[in-house]
Design a protein around this motif. Structure first.
Motif: not given
Lengths: 137, 82, 249, 294
Positions: C75, C78, C81-82, C85-86, C235
């Protein structure tokens, strides 16, 4: 076994098994549940039949709130068959849920209506009814 | 007869919700129908005795994942080609 | 393409239905999953080993604690990583989105949320702490906690939520949760046991070995809850604004 | 019809859970393969996941069992402790005891629940990751339809590949040829909302176009390298007129964003004079960013 407050599932199972002769309180609870179901059917019919977003939200907001509250109250009454400590606790928990539904459900329908209003969704008027094209939308 | 009527009914509704979530062309509708699917799944698991899983699905599947999907679609296009 | 895709789907379906013929009866007590010594051992011995009434929590945080630790790490990764990426990927000049409307925060909605958010947060703490004796635990409590901040962000806007929960905290809290989990495991390792063998914690805390496991499980769940709270909010904040953290949904 | 113990009876009546799990799994699988929209693919993926979770939970069910939390008489601690004056618990020693095998049957199997509980949370984390990738794809290509993204990638590759072989063609031809055939190329530069890409793409395009510029060199003489920006501008305008379906879809967000607030501010005061106060209306129709109200 009298103090099993947190174990409400067996309590429910027992109360469901002994519905052959419901106490007056349970009978009243079942009646409330059926009334809630009636209003819920009204909500569903309104959601399908009403022509306009605002009227549909009217049906959904009012009917949903009332029917959910009625059904939960009926559920709370059905579950307290012996007036023990555990069933009172369960009843108050369910009443807390009813209170929050009473607060949040109208707020959510208000938020939806407000969003539609900001997005320039026009309420349906009598003029729209006469136009044949308006019926499709 | 092992299955209760409740179980059967929710299982059939699940298939309907899954098909509907994939058929609608509007992605917002799809994500809301997917929330319905998640909540039906949650009811089914609570009925099967998996209360922890049902609780997790109610918070995560019907709550957070819908919000995250809608937050993403807010930045994308709403219409889908299929 | 659409017709072609039915071929693998139908092949898989026929195979699975053929396999479903051999599954045990519905709810059968003699099913292999129910007869297996592992789950029977969990059901029989959880109360003795850990004194936790909720078997799911005990198995989650104690017997299979190694598994759960890496789920938490997944978790966390993740979320990171978000972020990776963004970050700095969005349009700088803030074009208007497709169904965006400029509106003030609604009075009724914000006041209801003002009323609800403390209740939700208290309920999240209750779920986290009461997960030993009722359904709940770190994952559910963390998600509820993150949802309360998301609710603030939805009813006011993201900036208001970011004042309450600054974005830097998400990384720190997420890491802190994983660190707490692994730290409890390492502490029990330094005390002479194995990794995540909480009963060794009884050497430094004056409790029985069972209660040491009981309370260490609570610490582990708090770690999970911290990570999940941080990552869920992160997120939402990233995805609704394309990593800009301003003018969200 | 169902009395004679056929496979229909088994699947539809006794094992409906398993049948529905298969059906949901197939629905998810088909969506992952056949749907073109990436968000639809992700919803299909989530349905696939929940189908597998349904399967796991289904095999953990025992008939007539309760939830995997100890009943008070099996766990005599904390708030669950039964007072010792009742007759029922007097023969238990204080404290939990090993539940024997006949009582084990009374609880549902906790192991599948644990495995699936973590799977759900990890599922939403991976869903968020996939959505972030979708956003990134949208920023790069201006669409989340799979076939359009693939077409764009293919076109880019087709245009950029020959440029490795032939690099020394003079640039005067390239700009011109680009201006002459707008419909095939300039999609990416016009539609992509990313800030870096519009600068990067025309360069490769110029290189690529140089290879295929033989036939169309009618106006090539007078053009100097200075004319590049003008040419690229003409391509962008050309792209908007071009009838290709994917292109219009791609350039929609940039073109559509502008006229909307104007229309709204015009329409609102006219219609809503009665329903809302004028001050509120003015704030609502003004295109300012939302500020937190304290």
């Amino acid at each position: 076994m009298s103090l099993d407050q947190t174990m409400f599932i067996p309590v429910l199972a027992e109360s469901l098994q002994t519905t052959s002769s419901p106490t007056p309180l349970q009978f009243f609870g079942i009646l409330l549940g059926l009334l809630g179901l009636f209003f819920f059917v009204g909500t569903a019919v309104g959601m399908i039949r009403f022509p306009d977003f605002y009227t549909r939200m009217h049906a959904a907001g009012k009917g949903d709130t009332l029917s959910t509250m009625l059904m939960l109250s009926g559920f709370g009454l059905v579950s307290m068959e012996d007036l023990s400590m555990g069933s009172w606790l369960l009843f108050f928990k369910i009443m807390g849920v009813v209170l929050f539904i009473f607060i949040t459900c109208p707020t959510s329908s208000h938020a939806l209506m407000r969003a539609a209003f900001e997005d320039d969704e026009m309420p349906m008027t009598e003029k729209d009814l006469k136009k044949p094209s308006a019926k499709k939308k | 007869m092992g299955l209760a009527l409740f179980n059967t009914f929710i299982l059939l509704l699940l298939v309907v919700a899954a098909l509907l979530a994939l058929r609608v062309k509007d992605l917002l509708t799809a994500s809301v129908v997917f929330a319905v699917y998640s909540f039906l799944m949650c009811l089914l698991w609570a009925e099967m005795g998996a209360v922890d899983v049902a609780f997790t699905e109610a918070t995560v599947g019907a709550g957070i994942s819908t919000v995250v999907l809608i937050a993403t679609i807010f930045n994308l296009k709403r219409k889908s080609s299929d | 393409m659409k017709l072609l895709s039915f071929i693998p789907v139908l092949v898989v379906g026929v195979l699975l239905l053929y396999a479903a013929k051999d599954f045990p009866e519905w709810g059968s007590l003699d099913a292999p999953a129910s007869k297996s010594p592992v789950s029977s051992h969990f059901i029989a011995n959880t109360g003795v080993d850990t004194e936790v009434p909720n078997m799911v929590t005990a198995v989650l945080a104690d017997y299979r604690g190694f598994d759960t630790m890496f789920e938490t790490v997944v978790v966390f990764i993740a979320g990171m990583a978000v972020l990776a990426i963004l970050k700095n990927s969005g349009r700088k000049k803030l074009v208007k989105r497709e169904f965006e409307v400029d509106a003030e925060p609604d009075l009724i909605v914000t006041n209801t949320v003002r009323l609800l958010v403390p209740v939700i947060q208290i309920f999240a703490f209750y779920v986290l702490a009461h997960g030993h004796v009722s359904p709940g635990g770190g994952f559910q409590g963390g998600v509820l906690m993150g949802a309360s901040f998301i609710l603030v962000a939805l009813s006011w806007d993201l900036e208001t939520a970011l004042i309450r929960f600054p974005f830097n905290w998400t990384t720190i809290l997420g890491g802190l949760g994983v660190f707490l989990y692994a730290g409890i495991g390492l502490l029990s390792m330094f005390l002479g046991g194995e990794f995540l063998d909480y009963s060794e914690l009884a050497n430094i805390f004056t409790v029985s070995r069972e209660m040491a496991r009981y309370h260490a499980m609570l610490g582990v769940e708090i770690g999970v809850g911290l990570t999940v709270t941080a990552i869920m909010f992160s997120l939402y904040a990233n995805l609704s604004t394309e990593g800009r953290h301003q003018r969200g949904l | 019809m169902f009395e004679d113990g056929t496979i229909i009876n088994e699947l539809l009546i006794e094992r409906l859970n398993y049948l529905i799990y298969v059906v949901l799994l197939l629905i998810g699988l088909h969506a992952m393969i056949a749907k073109k929209n990436l968000i639809k693919k992700l919803i299909g993926m989530s349905i696939f996941q929940t189908a597998i979770i349904l399967f796991y939970v289904s095999i953990g069910v025992k008939e007539g069992s309760t939830i995997p939390v100890y009943l008070p008489e099996h766990d005599l601690h904390g708030s669950h402790s039964v007072p010792s004056d009742t007759n029922e618990t007097s023969h238990f020693e204080h404290g939990p005891f090993i539940v024997d095998s006949s009582l084990v049957r009374g609880y549902a199997n906790p192991l599948p629940h644990v495995l699936m509980l973590t799977a759900i949370v990890v599922g939403v984390a991976t869903l968020g990751l996939a959505l972030a990738l979708c956003l990134r794809i949208y920023q790069g290509y201006g669409t989340i339809e799979e076939d359009e993204v693939l077409a764009k990638i293919e076109r880019q590759e087709m245009l950029s590949k020959p440029s490795i072989v032939v690099k020394s063609v003079d640039s005067s031809k390239t700009t011109n040829s680009k201006a002459e055939k707008p419909p095939s190329k300039p999609k990416v530069s016009s539609s992509s909302p990313s800030t870096k890409r519009p600068q990067a793409i025309p360069k490769t395009k110029a290189k690529a176009a140089s290879t295929s510029a033989k036939a169309k060199t009618s106006r090539a003489k007078s053009v100097s390298p200075k004319a590049k920006p003008a040419a690229s501008k003409s391509t962008t305008t050309g792209s908007k007129k071009s009838p290709a379906k994917s292109k219009t879809a791609a350039s929609k967000p940039t073109t559509k964003a502008k006229p909307k607030p104007k229309v709204k501010s015009k329409a609102k005061p006219a219609v809503r004079t009665k329903s809302s106060s004028p001050a509120k209306k003015a704030t609502a129709s003004k295109p300012k960013p939302r500020t937190p109200k304290k």
